[in-house]
Design a protein around this motif. Structure first.
Motif, PDB file in Angstrom:
ATOM      1  N   GLN A 178       0.834  -1.206   0.000  1.00 20.62           N
ATOM      2  CA  GLN A 178       0.000   0.000   0.000  1.00 20.62           C
ATOM      3  C   GLN A 178       0.866   1.252   0.000  1.00 20.62           C
ATOM      4  O   GLN A 178       0.558   2.235  -0.679  1.00 20.62           O
ATOM      5  CB  GLN A 178      -0.952   0.016   1.196  1.00 20.62           C
ATOM      6  N   ASP A 179       1.978   1.224   0.730  1.00 18.00           N
ATOM      7  CA  ASP A 179       2.903   2.353   0.737  1.00 18.00           C
ATOM      8  C   ASP A 179       3.473   2.590  -0.664  1.00 18.00           C
ATOM      9  O   ASP A 179       3.550   3.732  -1.131  1.00 18.00           O
ATOM     10  CB  ASP A 179       4.018   2.106   1.756  1.00 18.00           C
ATOM     11  N   LEU A 180       3.843   1.509  -1.340  1.00 19.85           N
ATOM     12  CA  LEU A 180       4.358   1.611  -2.714  1.00 19.85           C
ATOM     13  C   LEU A 180       3.294   2.179  -3.645  1.00 19.85           C
ATOM     14  O   LEU A 180       3.574   3.060  -4.466  1.00 19.85           O
ATOM     15  CB  LEU A 180       4.820   0.234  -3.197  1.00 19.85           C
ATOM     16  N   VAL A 181       2.062   1.703  -3.518  1.00 24.31           N
ATOM     17  CA  VAL A 181       0.957   2.189  -4.343  1.00 24.31           C
ATOM     18  C   VAL A 181       0.721   3.672  -4.090  1.00 24.31           C
ATOM     19  O   VAL A 181       0.597   4.465  -5.036  1.00 24.31           O
ATOM     20  CB  VAL A 181      -0.327   1.371  -4.068  1.00 24.31           C
ATOM     21  N   ASP A 182       0.697   4.084  -2.826  1.00 19.51           N
ATOM     22  CA  ASP A 182       0.479   5.499  -2.487  1.00 19.51           C
ATOM     23  C   ASP A 182       1.557   6.389  -3.100  1.00 19.51           C
ATOM     24  O   ASP A 182       1.261   7.448  -3.658  1.00 19.51           O
ATOM     25  CB  ASP A 182       0.439   5.696  -0.971  1.00 19.51           C
ATOM     26  N   ARG A 183       2.817   5.944  -3.010  1.00 26.14           N
ATOM     27  CA  ARG A 183       3.919   6.735  -3.577  1.00 26.14           C
ATOM     28  C   ARG A 183       3.837   6.793  -5.104  1.00 26.14           C
ATOM     29  O   ARG A 183       4.081   7.846  -5.705  1.00 26.14           O
ATOM     30  CB  ARG A 183       5.274   6.175  -3.135  1.00 26.14           C
ATOM     31  N   THR A 184       3.472   5.671  -5.727  1.00 28.27           N
ATOM     32  CA  THR A 184       3.363   5.633  -7.190  1.00 28.27           C
ATOM     33  C   THR A 184       2.259   6.562  -7.668  1.00 28.27           C
ATOM     34  O   THR A 184       2.451   7.329  -8.620  1.00 28.27           O
ATOM     35  CB  THR A 184       3.086   4.190  -7.668  1.00 28.27           C
ATOM     36  N   ILE A 185       1.110   6.509  -7.013  1.00 29.44           N
ATOM     37  CA  ILE A 185      -0.008   7.393  -7.383  1.00 29.44           C
ATOM     38  C   ILE A 185       0.407   8.854  -7.206  1.00 29.44           C
ATOM     39  O   ILE A 185       0.175   9.691  -8.079  1.00 29.44           O
ATOM     40  CB  ILE A 185      -1.271   7.085  -6.552  1.00 29.44           C
ATOM     41  N   ALA A 186       1.059   9.173  -6.099  1.00 32.52           N
ATOM     42  CA  ALA A 186       1.467  10.559  -5.836  1.00 32.52           C
ATOM     43  C   ALA A 186       2.433  11.064  -6.904  1.00 32.52           C
ATOM     44  O   ALA A 186       2.343  12.215  -7.344  1.00 32.52           O
ATOM     45  CB  ALA A 186       2.097  10.662  -4.449  1.00 32.52           C
ATOM     46  N   GLU A 187       3.350  10.213  -7.348  1.00 21.19           N
ATOM     47  CA  GLU A 187       4.337  10.627  -8.352  1.00 21.19           C
ATOM     48  C   GLU A 187       3.735  10.757  -9.747  1.00 21.19           C
ATOM     49  O   GLU A 187       4.149  11.609 -10.524  1.00 21.19           O
ATOM     50  CB  GLU A 187       5.495   9.629  -8.388  1.00 21.19           C
ATOM     51  N   ALA A 188       2.766   9.916 -10.081  1.00 17.37           N
ATOM     52  CA  ALA A 188       2.230   9.889 -11.444  1.00 17.37           C
ATOM     53  C   ALA A 188       0.952  10.713 -11.620  1.00 17.37           C
ATOM     54  O   ALA A 188       0.491  10.896 -12.740  1.00 17.37           O
ATOM     55  CB  ALA A 188       1.958   8.444 -11.860  1.00 17.37           C
ATOM     56  N   ASP A 189       0.398  11.214 -10.548  1.00 16.53           N
ATOM     57  CA  ASP A 189      -0.881  11.921 -10.582  1.00 16.53           C
ATOM     58  C   ASP A 189      -0.680  13.381 -10.979  1.00 16.53           C
ATOM     59  O   ASP A 189      -0.504  14.249 -10.137  1.00 16.53           O
ATOM     60  CB  ASP A 189      -1.557  11.823  -9.207  1.00 16.53           C
ATOM     61  N   VAL A 190      -0.730  13.658 -12.295  1.00 15.99           N
ATOM     62  CA  VAL A 190      -0.524  15.034 -12.775  1.00 15.99           C
ATOM     63  C   VAL A 190      -1.789  15.877 -12.678  1.00 15.99           C
ATOM     64  O   VAL A 190      -1.728  17.101 -12.774  1.00 15.99           O
ATOM     65  CB  VAL A 190       0.010  15.051 -14.230  1.00 15.99           C
ATOM     66  N   GLU A 191      -2.940  15.241 -12.503  1.00 18.32           N
ATOM     67  CA  GLU A 191      -4.195  15.983 -12.413  1.00 18.32           C
ATOM     68  C   GLU A 191      -4.629  16.202 -10.960  1.00 18.32           C
ATOM     69  O   GLU A 191      -5.675  16.788 -10.708  1.00 18.32           O
ATOM     70  CB  GLU A 191      -5.297  15.239 -13.188  1.00 18.32           C
ATOM     71  N   TYR A 192      -3.845  15.698 -10.021  1.00 21.03           N
ATOM     72  CA  TYR A 192      -4.108  15.867  -8.587  1.00 21.03           C
ATOM     73  C   TYR A 192      -5.502  15.372  -8.178  1.00 21.03           C
ATOM     74  O   TYR A 192      -6.212  16.014  -7.413  1.00 21.03           O
ATOM     75  CB  TYR A 192      -3.890  17.325  -8.154  1.00 21.03           C
ATOM     76  N   ASP A 193      -5.879  14.190  -8.710  1.00 25.00           N
ATOM     77  CA  ASP A 193      -7.179  13.602  -8.366  1.00 25.00           C
ATOM     78  C   ASP A 193      -7.025  12.210  -7.751  1.00 25.00           C
ATOM     79  O   ASP A 193      -7.973  11.443  -7.705  1.00 25.00           O
ATOM     80  CB  ASP A 193      -8.086  13.549  -9.600  1.00 25.00           C
ATOM     81  N   ASP A 194      -5.818  11.884  -7.306  1.00 23.14           N
ATOM     82  CA  ASP A 194      -5.511  10.602  -6.694  1.00 23.14           C
ATOM     83  C   ASP A 194      -5.733   9.424  -7.624  1.00 23.14           C
ATOM     84  O   ASP A 194      -6.030   8.306  -7.193  1.00 23.14           O
ATOM     85  CB  ASP A 194      -6.304  10.387  -5.390  1.00 23.14           C
ATOM     86  N   MET A 195      -5.581   9.666  -8.920  1.00 22.72           N
ATOM     87  CA  MET A 195      -5.681   8.605  -9.928  1.00 22.72           C
ATOM     88  C   MET A 195      -4.651   8.867 -11.016  1.00 22.72           C
ATOM     89  O   MET A 195      -4.122   9.962 -11.126  1.00 22.72           O
ATOM     90  CB  MET A 195      -7.085   8.557 -10.526  1.00 22.72           C
ATOM     91  N   ILE A 196      -4.404   7.829 -11.820  1.00 24.14           N
ATOM     92  CA  ILE A 196      -3.478   7.944 -12.940  1.00 24.14           C
ATOM     93  C   ILE A 196      -4.293   7.817 -14.222  1.00 24.14           C
ATOM     94  O   ILE A 196      -5.048   6.860 -14.391  1.00 24.14           O
ATOM     95  CB  ILE A 196      -2.402   6.837 -12.910  1.00 24.14           C
ATOM     96  N   SER A 197      -4.159   8.791 -15.110  1.00 20.69           N
ATOM     97  CA  SER A 197      -4.818   8.690 -16.418  1.00 20.69           C
ATOM     98  C   SER A 197      -3.762   8.325 -17.452  1.00 20.69           C
ATOM     99  O   SER A 197      -2.567   8.525 -17.234  1.00 20.69           O
ATOM    100  CB  SER A 197      -5.487  10.009 -16.800  1.00 20.69           C
ATOM    101  N   PHE A 198      -4.196   7.791 -18.577  1.00 17.03           N
ATOM    102  CA  PHE A 198      -3.242   7.443 -19.638  1.00 17.03           C
ATOM    103  C   PHE A 198      -2.590   8.677 -20.203  1.00 17.03           C
ATOM    104  O   PHE A 198      -1.428   8.696 -20.532  1.00 17.03           O
ATOM    105  CB  PHE A 198      -3.919   6.643 -20.756  1.00 17.03           C
ATOM    106  N   GLU A 199      -3.355   9.738 -20.323  1.00 11.19           N
ATOM    107  CA  GLU A 199      -2.832  10.961 -20.915  1.00 11.19           C
ATOM    108  C   GLU A 199      -1.873  11.627 -19.970  1.00 11.19           C
ATOM    109  O   GLU A 199      -0.969  12.274 -20.287  1.00 11.19           O
ATOM    110  CB  GLU A 199      -3.985  11.892 -21.286  1.00 11.19           C
TER     111      GLU A 199
END
Length: 199
Positions: A178-199
């Motif tokens: 879960q810690d790894l997932v939280d860090r990955t989402i934080a690093e990849a989330d360019v829209e600041y919505d706690d999700m990763i989009s393809f774009e």
């Protein structure tokens, strides 16, 4: 395959344009954005080639794919079900085998038609044949869909956790994962919505 089906496949081909842009966020930092545009196109290939998406298969390649499909389709009903799919060498041992089938199953009926089977393979065959960046982008989109379990165009924290758990099993504790997932989402989330989009 009839001539009518050949024409349908030809008229349904698509090209993808990748647009790269740098925008400035509200706090003044530069944020890279990548968008993908889909453009319809007509292809003028001869009748010895059949077009599936962006990929052309020769008649011989298509015949080999059909024979392979029929060998996997052990009940000869014209569709590959989950048990048949999981019997494919290399898939049975893959922890993401079921997710791969779910992504290939574009009509979500739980079985793969020959077109779905061939379209899915085309993503990987093109990249392996030295496909251009457009085809490599299709491979990235396929990988993204593996993680996008609910098909909403985003990878949520929960979806990333589920798929990574499938991949690594019990080799990492749930809190560490879960810690790894939280860090990955934080690093990849360019829209600041706690999700990763393809774009």
């Amino acid at each position: 395959m009839t001539d009518q089906n050949i024409n349908r496949e030809r008229s349904d081909s698509f090209d993808f344009q990748i647009n790269r842009n740098i925008i400035q966020s509200q706090n003044g930092t530069n944020v890279p954005q990548i968008s993908i545009s889909v453009m319809s196109s007509d292809s003028e290939s001869d009748f010895n080639n059949f077009e599936f998406g962006d990929v052309l298969f020769t008649k011989d390649e298509l015949d080999r794919l059909r024979k392979r499909f029929q060998k996997i389709d052990t009940d000869s009903n014209g569709k590959i079900d989950k048990d048949e799919f999981m019997s494919i060498p290399g898939v049975a041992d893959n922890p993401l085998g079921m997710r791969i089938m779910d992504v290939l199953d574009s009509d979500k009926c739980g079985k793969l038609s020959f077109d779905e089977f061939t379209n899915g393979l085309s993503i990987f065959l093109t990249a392996n044949k030295g496909g251009n960046n457009i085809h490599k982008n299709e491979k990235l989109k396929f990988a993204f869909k593996i993680f996008d379990i609910d098909n909403d165009g985003y990878i949520s924290n929960g979806e990333l956790f589920i798929v990574l758990k499938m991949m690594i099993g019990d080799n990492v504790s749930d809190p560490d994962l879960q810690d790894l997932v939280d860090r990955t989402i934080a690093e990849a989330d360019v829209e600041y919505d706690d999700m990763i989009s393809f774009e």
